[in-house]
Design a protein around this motif. Structure first.
Motif, PDB file in Angstrom:
ATOM      1  N   LEU A   9      43.912  50.997  47.708  1.00 55.68           N
ATOM      2  CA  LEU A   9      44.770  50.721  46.268  1.00 55.68           C
ATOM      3  C   LEU A   9      45.424  52.146  46.212  1.00 55.68           C
ATOM      4  O   LEU A   9      46.518  52.086  45.527  1.00 55.68           O
ATOM      5  CB  LEU A   9      43.585  50.621  45.108  1.00 55.68           C
ATOM      6  N   PHE A  13      47.163  50.078  40.213  1.00 63.22           N
ATOM      7  CA  PHE A  13      46.169  49.182  39.529  1.00 63.22           C
ATOM      8  C   PHE A  13      47.052  48.026  39.574  1.00 63.22           C
ATOM      9  O   PHE A  13      46.183  46.820  39.642  1.00 63.22           O
ATOM     10  CB  PHE A  13      45.808  49.858  38.299  1.00 63.22           C
ATOM     11  N   PHE A  16      47.005  45.497  42.189  1.00 64.21           N
ATOM     12  CA  PHE A  16      45.438  45.105  42.291  1.00 64.21           C
ATOM     13  C   PHE A  16      45.274  43.964  41.543  1.00 64.21           C
ATOM     14  O   PHE A  16      44.667  42.983  42.201  1.00 64.21           O
ATOM     15  CB  PHE A  16      44.632  46.378  41.906  1.00 64.21           C
ATOM     16  N   VAL A  38      40.621  54.010  47.392  1.00 62.93           N
ATOM     17  CA  VAL A  38      40.854  53.481  46.176  1.00 62.93           C
ATOM     18  C   VAL A  38      41.732  54.440  45.213  1.00 62.93           C
ATOM     19  O   VAL A  38      42.165  53.821  44.271  1.00 62.93           O
ATOM     20  CB  VAL A  38      39.585  52.855  45.504  1.00 62.93           C
ATOM     21  N   SER A  45      44.838  56.088  39.124  1.00 65.48           N
ATOM     22  CA  SER A  45      43.577  55.949  39.808  1.00 65.48           C
ATOM     23  C   SER A  45      42.541  55.700  38.889  1.00 65.48           C
ATOM     24  O   SER A  45      41.525  55.287  39.081  1.00 65.48           O
ATOM     25  CB  SER A  45      43.455  57.222  40.524  1.00 65.48           C
ATOM     26  N   CYS A  48      41.767  52.164  38.344  1.00 64.77           N
ATOM     27  CA  CYS A  48      41.080  51.516  39.289  1.00 64.77           C
ATOM     28  C   CYS A  48      39.719  51.852  39.400  1.00 64.77           C
ATOM     29  O   CYS A  48      38.897  50.896  39.545  1.00 64.77           O
ATOM     30  CB  CYS A  48      41.751  52.085  40.585  1.00 64.77           C
ATOM     31  N   TRP A  51      38.007  49.751  36.609  1.00 60.46           N
ATOM     32  CA  TRP A  51      37.561  48.597  37.057  1.00 60.46           C
ATOM     33  C   TRP A  51      36.524  48.408  38.162  1.00 60.46           C
ATOM     34  O   TRP A  51      35.822  47.608  37.880  1.00 60.46           O
ATOM     35  CB  TRP A  51      39.126  47.716  37.578  1.00 60.46           C
TER      36      TRP A  51
END
Ligand code: MN
Length: 266
Positions: A9, A13, A16, A38, A45, A48, A51
């Protein structure tokens, strides 16, 4: 229940969430394996991590070099490199929760029902799946322990992986971490070359780790990320490269582990 794997990732985001929508990901039934990295370099970041934190029962991350670097910076009280764009992560009131989330994650996963092995950079061709899992657990126990700091302070060095049983403890940790999170090319003697990050064929003397004959004969599939320059191409049906370089302007790639169907989004 469906099981998916997704490439790096790196803080991207939006693509994704678009991929999750594309496959109608249902966090109450489905499971998502993230091949690591990730965070870092990309624009978001923090989103991400939020989540992943919210959906932690439905995800597994096989940690990558950037994920371990975040843990190392936190343990050693160092600030991340500005180019990693992680300032807001370090300033977040949830920072310690992100660290615990990452520390719970493994370095490698085996899914016997799919005959699949997942890790960030790959598996050393001389390691069986069981040996690889033992090595992964050896390091995981350490980064979850009170002596995590020792591990992270000796993590950065380029040590060959030969004769792993003859290495000191710190060297052994480092050799295992280098294989799972940094490996791309191997020298003729199966030692890691950690300098060449180029596409396949960018070296005449080095061989991609997955072009060892062991993988040609294997009935298992090996799913990994990390090596964006491959653009998803390994020329091996059972070695699946999911990092298609989203953070560098390429697509982000996800796959259904059962059907092997792939999805990607710019
Ligand atoms: Mn990586």
């Amino acid at each position: 229940m469906a099981q998916y794997a997704i490439g790096d990732l790196q803080g991207c985001f939006k693509p994704f969430t678009q991929l999750l929508d594309m496959v109608n990901f249902n966090s109450s039934k489905d499971h998502l394996y993230l091949v690591g990295d990730v965070i870092a370099r990309g624009p978001d970041s923090l989103a991400c991590l939020d989540w992943l934190y919210m959906h932690q029962d439905s995800i597994t991350i096989t940690l990558g070099n950037h994920d371990l670097h975040l843990l190392a910076c936190a343990e050693l009280n160092r600030l991340p490199n500005p180019k990693d764009k992680l300032e807001n992560v370090f300033q977040s009131p949830r920072f310690s929760k992100y660290l615990s989330l990452l520390k719970q994650q493994p370095l490698a996963v085996s899914l016997p029902e799919h005959r699949a092995f997942i890790s960030h950079a790959g598996i050393h061709p001389t390691w069986s799946i069981n040996t690889a899992l033992e090595y992964a657990q050896y390091v995981e126990q350490r980064y979850r322990s009170h002596s995590a700091k020792d591990l992270f302070s000796s993590m950065y060095s380029e040590h060959p992986t030969e004769c792993i049983n003859e290495l000191s403890e710190a060297e052994k940790f480092r050799a295992i971490i280098n294989v799972f999170t940094r490996m791309r090319y191997l020298k003729a003697n199966n030692e890691l070359d950690l300098t060449n990050k180029g596409s396949m064929g960018s070296s005449t003397t080095l061989t991609p780790w997955f072009h060892h004959e062991r993988f040609q004969k294997s009935k298992n599939s090996f799913i990994f990320g990390h090596w964006a320059a491959l653009k998803g191409v390994t020329k091996m049906q059972n070695v699946i490269a999911l990092d298609t370089g989203c953070v560098w302007g390429g697509p982000m790639t996800m796959m259904n582990i059962t059907t092997k169907e792939q999805y990607s989004i710019k």
